[in-house]
Design a protein around this motif. Sequence first.
Motif, PDB file in Angstrom:
ATOM      1  N   GLU A 179       0.812  -1.215   0.000  1.00  0.00           N
ATOM      2  CA  GLU A 179       0.000   0.000   0.000  1.00  0.00           C
ATOM      3  C   GLU A 179       0.853   1.277   0.000  1.00  0.00           C
ATOM      4  OE1 GLU A 179      -3.026  -0.298   3.043  1.00  0.00           O
ATOM      5  OE2 GLU A 179      -4.050  -1.903   1.933  1.00  0.00           O
ATOM      6  N   PRO A 180       1.784   1.382  -0.942  1.00  0.00           N
ATOM      7  CA  PRO A 180       2.636   2.578  -0.978  1.00  0.00           C
ATOM      8  C   PRO A 180       1.840   3.853  -1.240  1.00  0.00           C
ATOM      9  CG  PRO A 180       2.864   1.327  -3.010  1.00  0.00           C
ATOM     10  CD  PRO A 180       2.072   0.474  -2.067  1.00  0.00           C
ATOM     11  N   ASP A 181       0.711   3.734  -1.938  1.00  0.00           N
ATOM     12  CA  ASP A 181      -0.112   4.902  -2.259  1.00  0.00           C
ATOM     13  C   ASP A 181      -0.859   5.431  -1.046  1.00  0.00           C
ATOM     14  OD1 ASP A 181      -1.447   2.341  -2.563  1.00  0.00           O
ATOM     15  OD2 ASP A 181      -3.223   3.452  -3.190  1.00  0.00           O
ATOM     16  N   GLY A 182      -0.834   4.700   0.058  1.00  0.00           N
ATOM     17  CA  GLY A 182      -1.511   5.155   1.265  1.00  0.00           C
ATOM     18  C   GLY A 182      -0.787   6.271   1.983  1.00  0.00           C
ATOM     19  N   ASP A 223      -3.804   7.990 -11.800  1.00  0.00           N
ATOM     20  CA  ASP A 223      -2.690   8.887 -12.115  1.00  0.00           C
ATOM     21  C   ASP A 223      -1.425   8.444 -11.384  1.00  0.00           C
ATOM     22  OD1 ASP A 223      -4.240  10.406 -13.788  1.00  0.00           O
ATOM     23  OD2 ASP A 223      -4.706  11.935 -12.277  1.00  0.00           O
ATOM     24  N   TRP A 224      -1.585   8.039 -10.125  1.00  0.00           N
ATOM     25  CA  TRP A 224      -0.452   7.539  -9.331  1.00  0.00           C
ATOM     26  C   TRP A 224       0.136   6.308 -10.010  1.00  0.00           C
ATOM     27  CZ3 TRP A 224       1.926   3.703  -6.714  1.00  0.00           C
ATOM     28  CH2 TRP A 224       2.724   4.014  -5.615  1.00  0.00           C
ATOM     29  N   GLU A 261     -11.700  -2.804 -13.536  1.00  0.00           N
ATOM     30  CA  GLU A 261     -11.571  -2.932 -14.992  1.00  0.00           C
ATOM     31  C   GLU A 261     -10.870  -1.711 -15.585  1.00  0.00           C
ATOM     32  OE1 GLU A 261     -12.002  -5.659 -16.730  1.00  0.00           O
ATOM     33  OE2 GLU A 261     -12.504  -6.570 -14.810  1.00  0.00           O
ATOM     34  N   GLU A 262     -11.141  -0.530 -15.058  1.00  0.00           N
ATOM     35  CA  GLU A 262     -10.428   0.665 -15.520  1.00  0.00           C
ATOM     36  C   GLU A 262      -8.941   0.542 -15.234  1.00  0.00           C
ATOM     37  OE1 GLU A 262     -11.972   4.382 -14.146  1.00  0.00           O
ATOM     38  OE2 GLU A 262     -14.061   3.769 -14.415  1.00  0.00           O
ATOM     39  N   MET A 263      -8.614   0.036 -14.057  1.00  0.00           N
ATOM     40  CA  MET A 263      -7.218  -0.153 -13.676  1.00  0.00           C
ATOM     41  C   MET A 263      -6.551  -1.183 -14.582  1.00  0.00           C
ATOM     42  SD  MET A 263      -5.724  -1.236  -9.930  1.00  0.00           S
ATOM     43  CE  MET A 263      -6.581  -2.802  -9.988  1.00  0.00           C
ATOM     44  N   ARG A 264      -7.234  -2.283 -14.855  1.00  0.00           N
ATOM     45  CA  ARG A 264      -6.659  -3.306 -15.742  1.00  0.00           C
ATOM     46  C   ARG A 264      -6.389  -2.730 -17.126  1.00  0.00           C
ATOM     47  NH1 ARG A 264      -8.717  -9.447 -15.036  1.00  0.00           N
ATOM     48  NH2 ARG A 264     -10.849  -8.781 -15.421  1.00  0.00           N
ATOM     49  N   LYS A 265      -7.317  -1.934 -17.617  1.00  0.00           N
ATOM     50  CA  LYS A 265      -7.143  -1.336 -18.945  1.00  0.00           C
ATOM     51  C   LYS A 265      -5.894  -0.462 -18.987  1.00  0.00           C
ATOM     52  CE  LYS A 265      -9.602   1.464 -22.383  1.00  0.00           C
ATOM     53  NZ  LYS A 265     -10.859   2.228 -22.678  1.00  0.00           N
ATOM     54  N   LEU A 266      -5.691   0.315 -17.927  1.00  0.00           N
ATOM     55  CA  LEU A 266      -4.500   1.174 -17.868  1.00  0.00           C
ATOM     56  C   LEU A 266      -3.230   0.335 -17.843  1.00  0.00           C
ATOM     57  CD1 LEU A 266      -2.979   3.853 -17.403  1.00  0.00           C
ATOM     58  CD2 LEU A 266      -3.367   3.517 -14.937  1.00  0.00           C
ATOM     59  N   VAL A 267      -3.173  -0.637 -16.951  1.00  0.00           N
ATOM     60  CA  VAL A 267      -1.956  -1.443 -16.807  1.00  0.00           C
ATOM     61  C   VAL A 267      -1.657  -2.215 -18.082  1.00  0.00           C
ATOM     62  CG1 VAL A 267      -0.929  -3.370 -15.527  1.00  0.00           C
ATOM     63  CG2 VAL A 267      -2.198  -1.593 -14.303  1.00  0.00           C
ATOM     64  N   TRP A 268      -2.666  -2.793 -18.686  1.00  0.00           N
ATOM     65  CA  TRP A 268      -2.452  -3.567 -19.907  1.00  0.00           C
ATOM     66  C   TRP A 268      -2.042  -2.691 -21.088  1.00  0.00           C
ATOM     67  CZ3 TRP A 268      -7.346  -7.082 -19.078  1.00  0.00           C
ATOM     68  CH2 TRP A 268      -7.004  -8.118 -18.198  1.00  0.00           C
ATOM     69  N   SER A 269      -2.280  -1.384 -21.000  1.00  0.00           N
ATOM     70  CA  SER A 269      -1.792  -0.497 -22.059  1.00  0.00           C
ATOM     71  C   SER A 269      -0.270  -0.405 -22.023  1.00  0.00           C
ATOM     72  CB  SER A 269      -2.410   0.898 -21.917  1.00  0.00           C
ATOM     73  OG  SER A 269      -1.887   1.599 -20.789  1.00  0.00           O
ATOM     74  N   TYR A 270       0.322  -0.732 -20.861  1.00  0.00           N
ATOM     75  CA  TYR A 270       1.778  -0.767 -20.735  1.00  0.00           C
ATOM     76  C   TYR A 270       2.328  -2.167 -20.982  1.00  0.00           C
ATOM     77  CZ  TYR A 270       1.734   3.949 -18.778  1.00  0.00           C
ATOM     78  OH  TYR A 270       1.585   5.310 -18.609  1.00  0.00           O
TER      79      TYR A 270
END
Length: 485
Positions: A179-182, A223-224, A261-270
């Motif tokens: 949880e580094p974003d915490g 964004d993080w 699903e939004e997060m998966r879409k972002l990560v899979w774009s990389y």
Amino acid sequence: MNNTLVLFACLLLSGTLTAQPNGGEPVLKSETLALAKPNWKEVGKLKTRDAKDIKSSTWSIGGETLDRDYTDYQSYKTYLGPLGAKRIRLQGGWSKCEKVRGQYDFAWLDAVIPDAASRGVSPWVELSYGNPIYEGGGEAKLMGRIPTSAEGLAAWDNWVRAMVTRYKDQVPEWEIWNEPDGNPLNTGTELGVFYIRTARFVKSIQPNARLFALGMASVTKLDWMRDFFEVLKRENALDLVDILTYHGYAHNPDTSYPKIEEMRKLVWSYNPKIVFMQGENGAPSTPKAVTIGALRDQDWSELTQAKWDLRRMLGDHGRGISTNLFTISDIHYAAGDHMVGVNTKGLLQTNPDKTIKRPKRAYQAAQHVFSLFDDQIETLQQVKPNVSQETVSAFAYRHKTNGGSLVTLWNKEARPADEYTPKPTTLTVEGQFKQPVFVDLITGKVYNIPKEQWSKTGNRVTFTAVPVPDYPVLIADRAALVSVL
């Protein structure tokens, strides 16, 4: 009299709880109103399996906070194998290993890692937290600051090297931080640099290690996360992430998935090869006056905990996401950490000294899922069950060997409740149902479905008046349950 005893006494007096005549644990009166009890013939009960008797599965159980002595592995270890999860998440605890500069004490981990493996449960170990004996060495607590100084980072490197060297033959997977974003001081860019540094140290010693990032507390900080992956992209290091872990607690677990699903879409774009894993989720088992931690602003019971855990586990599983259920034992947070008190998300209730009092209802529910949904049960994401209730979730599965079909069903309209009337639902699905049965995943009871309530047209089967509660139940071909009946 402490707060827990006061609350317990009040519940007894109000009639919400009733004492068992045999002197056992009290149960909620309302459970008779909340469980699915079809008026059909009961024909058996699911058997549970020890982890050593399960070849492989995607299920993991949380064994967190041993690094800060908030739980007691020696007390809960006998419950680990019978639970049936094939992996356990552990935290490495730099500050517990190195209390004197340059001197490592691994005795506490030596008493855990080999023992878990001997019980058929493979450890995956998180490299965390910081170590305040070094200036700029980070904080040894939840939501802590990562190491930042040259001295602190060099000492971190040395500890990581010692950890991986010692356990490389016993730990196939390493998670880097939690949880580094915490912590608002930990930026995605900074974490990217820190992650690459650590991942390359691990790979230099254990080239075949699988690496987990990031243990995200939130699933909405895109964004993080983008800043993190931009660093990896710039440094040609995207292949250093094998699995992306995330947490993110929601009162209704079914509301989590659009953001995931939004997060998966972002990560899979990389990197579309990155696998997703829910790395930490579970519900409390006590009212808000008792528990601490996520979801503490609502009242919970052992029944609603079991319901919530089942919904999160099978909501993940139906979407092809691996799951780490949080957590095996109640956690006793101490002063100096992010919070103080008992986090009651454990499947095992603890005594004040952190020893185990008894398993909760959620322990039994998790056993049913872990025992049944092993590598022989495949998810059929291309098969879409049709249900008459818009608020019902349904996912299809098949036994790889005998072809028997299974469908999980639950009502997702609200947070799990202590009192809920199952809704009669019509289900139509493609599959093999030679001898269809109904399975309650909390009690494990199996019921025959009367012939007048199911029919077949081609390869499609329709079931009518299925009682769907606010937690997962199964419609299954009895042959698909061969390993647990």
